[in-house]
Design an enzyme around this catalytic site. Structure first.
Site, PDB file in Angstrom:
ATOM      1  N   LYS A 172     -89.711 -20.284 -56.918  1.00 27.78           N
ATOM      2  CA  LYS A 172     -89.116 -20.665 -55.644  1.00 27.78           C
ATOM      3  C   LYS A 172     -88.551 -19.441 -54.930  1.00 27.78           C
ATOM      4  O   LYS A 172     -88.860 -19.190 -53.761  1.00 27.78           O
ATOM      5  CB  LYS A 172     -88.000 -21.691 -55.855  1.00 27.78           C
ATOM      6  CG  LYS A 172     -87.412 -22.223 -54.554  1.00 27.78           C
ATOM      7  CD  LYS A 172     -86.050 -22.855 -54.745  1.00 27.78           C
ATOM      8  CE  LYS A 172     -84.959 -21.793 -54.705  1.00 27.78           C
ATOM      9  NZ  LYS A 172     -83.603 -22.357 -54.651  1.00 27.78           N
ATOM     10  N   ASP A 184     -87.966 -26.363 -53.256  1.00 25.74           N
ATOM     11  CA  ASP A 184     -86.564 -26.549 -53.621  1.00 25.74           C
ATOM     12  C   ASP A 184     -86.277 -28.040 -53.742  1.00 25.74           C
ATOM     13  O   ASP A 184     -87.185 -28.881 -53.694  1.00 25.74           O
ATOM     14  CB  ASP A 184     -85.645 -25.856 -52.615  1.00 25.74           C
ATOM     15  CG  ASP A 184     -85.587 -26.562 -51.270  1.00 25.74           C
ATOM     16  OD1 ASP A 184     -86.396 -27.501 -51.034  1.00 25.74           O
ATOM     17  OD2 ASP A 184     -84.737 -26.189 -50.444  1.00 25.74           O
TER      18      ASP A 184
END
Length: 263
Positions: A149, A167
């Site tokens: 991420k 996320d």
């Protein structure tokens, strides 16, 4: 209506539960077309979608994103000016006193482990990458405290490489929109990559995150004031009455979004 185009989601609602995806009858090509239509609608809703962490260079974005775990971008933006001023280079982090770093970032939570990661990150940047933030995904994820991420955030926003930032908002919304049944973040990333054009990956991530923070709230989404209501199989999870739903819409784009849906 402002910002809308013929190829975006129709400005009407289906009955709750009436969407083909909600009935398990959506075809793969139908899902891809719907995902891309959602992306175009969100582009009209959030023309200024962007990373909401403040940064001026790749190192600052890397640090800010690492700090954003388990806290808000607003909180991170409150502490990073002092942090960036004190530690402007990777070498500065590598040589930092952990207690001093902890004190600056304390309010972001998990500050001891985050401080240790920032120092170790600085050391690895110095020893392995000449003090510069690497651009390759496989290099970024070798840094302490950096996962896929964070790597995609840095690659997409500091270096311009397409990437999907999975996320918590992203995971929640693509599940609610029934764009994938996957639950593992890496599998979600690959599934959505099959639906959205590569050049749109970074901006799609921003738009989804903006939408999750402003309209599609976790507990009570503003279904009746949502510009993608027609394309969302979960329409009806939140209030469908337009006026009631409008009260739930937030953010600087609120008036624009409400105009888009005729409110």
């Amino acid at each position: 209506m402002l910002g809308m185009a013929a190829s975006t989601s129709p400005l009407k609602h289906r009955r709750p539960g009436a969407h083909p995806a909600a009935k398990g009858k959506e075809t793969p090509i139908g899902r891809k077309r719907r995902a891309r239509r959602i992306n175009r609608t969100l582009a009209a809703a959030y023309p200024d979608a962007h990373a909401e962490l403040d940064f001026t260079n790749p190192l600052e974005l890397l640090v800010a994103t690492a700090l954003s775990a388990q806290t808000t971008d607003v909180r991170v933006n409150m502490v990073t000016p002092a942090l960036f001023a004190k530690y402007p280079t990777a070498a500065d982090y590598a040589e930092a006193n952990q207690a001093e770093v902890e004190e600056i970032i304390r309010s972001t939570g998990f500050y001891r482990s985050k401080a240790a990661n920032l120092i170790a990150m600085g050391q690895k940047l110095v020893t392995d990458f000449g003090g510069e933030v690497p651009e390759k995904l496989e290099d970024l994820i070798t840094l302490p405290g950096v996962g896929r991420k964070t790597a995609h955030v840095v690659r997409g926003n500091a270096f311009g490489y397409p990437g999907l930032t999975v996320d918590t908002h992203f995971q929640r919304l693509v599940k609610r929109m029934m764009l994938t049944e996957e639950t593992d973040p890496v599998k979600i990333e690959h599934a959505i990559a099959e639906l959205i054009e590569r050049r749109e990956w970074t901006m799609f991530s921003h738009r989804i995150i903006f939408h999750g923070r402003r309209v599609c709230n976790a507990r009570k989404p503003a279904c009746g004031a949502c510009p993608i209501a027609f394309d969302c199989p979960s329409f009806g999870v939140g209030p469908t009455d337009p006026e009631e739903a409008a009260e739930l819409v937030s953010g600087p784009e609120r008036d624009h979004i409400l105009r888009m849906v005729g409110l």
